[in-house]
Design an enzyme around this catalytic site. Sequence first.
Site, PDB file in Angstrom:
ATOM      1  N   LYS A  81       3.024  -2.844 -15.523  1.00 25.50           N
ATOM      2  CA  LYS A  81       3.236  -1.456 -15.942  1.00 25.50           C
ATOM      3  C   LYS A  81       4.713  -1.093 -16.006  1.00 25.50           C
ATOM      4  O   LYS A  81       5.117  -0.213 -16.731  1.00 25.50           O
ATOM      5  CB  LYS A  81       2.510  -0.517 -14.988  1.00 25.50           C
TER       6      LYS A  81
HETATM    7  N1  GLU Z   1      -7.720  -0.432 -10.468  1.00 25.16           N
HETATM    8  C1  GLU Z   1      -7.365  -1.805 -10.470  1.00 25.16           C
HETATM    9  C2  GLU Z   1      -6.121  -1.986 -11.301  1.00 25.16           C
HETATM   10  O1  GLU Z   1      -5.807  -1.171 -12.135  1.00 25.16           O
HETATM   11  C3  GLU Z   1      -8.451  -2.707 -11.012  1.00 25.16           C
HETATM   12  C4  GLU Z   1      -9.379  -3.110  -9.974  1.00 25.16           C
HETATM   13  C5  GLU Z   1     -10.599  -3.893 -10.437  1.00 25.16           C
HETATM   14  O2  GLU Z   1     -10.834  -4.058 -11.641  1.00 25.16           O
HETATM   15  O3  GLU Z   1     -11.334  -4.301  -9.549  1.00 25.16           O
HETATM   16  O4  GLU Z   1      -5.437  -2.913 -11.107  1.00 25.16           O
END
Ligand code: GLU
Length: 286
Positions: free
Chosen positions: A262
């Site tokens: 990001k």
């Molecule tokens: N929220 C997590 C992320 O954006 C992804 C987690 C998942 O897919 O288990 O990295």
Amino acid sequence: MSAAPPPYRGRLAPSPTGYLHLGHARTFWIAQERAAAAGGALILRSEDLDQARCRAEFRAAMLEDLRWFGLRWSEGPDVGGPHAPYTQSERMAHYTAAFEELRARGVIYPCNCSRQDVLRALGAPHAGEDEPLYPGTCRPRRGKLEIPNPKSETQRAGVNWRFRVPDGETITFSDRALGPHRETAGRDFGDFLVWRKDDLPSYQLACVVDDAAMGITEVVRGADLLTSTCRQLLLDRALGLAAPAFFHCPLMTDVSGLRLAKRDHATSLRALRAGGATPEKLRAQF
Ligand code: GLU
């Protein structure tokens, strides 16, 4: 005759901690294609437990960028659904119930160590961010866990909580993309955080609780989260939950071979869109 398998339910689980990039888009596109191929549903879940890093502008951008790219979901924070809310910060009751269950089963213990993994536990551990093997400083001796500690009976906040892994047990599963995977508890990973002293669940616990509560049958996500899966399978087992299947997508890298992140704004969907890219052209690179 065995019962028919439950209908396919997949999920997109982005965190609004920055702008989504092409790597996210590809993983989510694969998730959407797999759900469509199975004639199933796709659910959007906003993983915003790390409130210090999540921002309103990222939340808004997340929905807009996903839609722009061509992703569609039938349940989510913006459209509702039978398992609402679909935003983790609004699901605390589910997490505290799971915490109490784990405590009642004697599989977690309070930990006073202040370590890097405690700081990072709210987010999914991506490449190079995996928690270091816990040396067991606060781990009670065997047998002690079963004796309820009157002080810990009610108190949840104010101390970190770790899951006691079954040392020496090899956890195996067959990843639908990467094939068989195995890790040995106590060697490849140690006692991991389930709850932080600021009264928030770790990513590992929240993810397991939500995938089960939302009836997710297959988790499609980036390969850097492969190492979380054995931990999550142990939590499923401890909580008596049916584990989903897993499909970990190989990661997209930049020209120098580094994983897209990001912080690299050049590959954000926003920047690509501003530069004239279309979803069709971007998908052609996958
Ligand atoms: N929220 C997590 C992320 O954006 C992804 C987690 C998942 O897919 O288990 O990295």
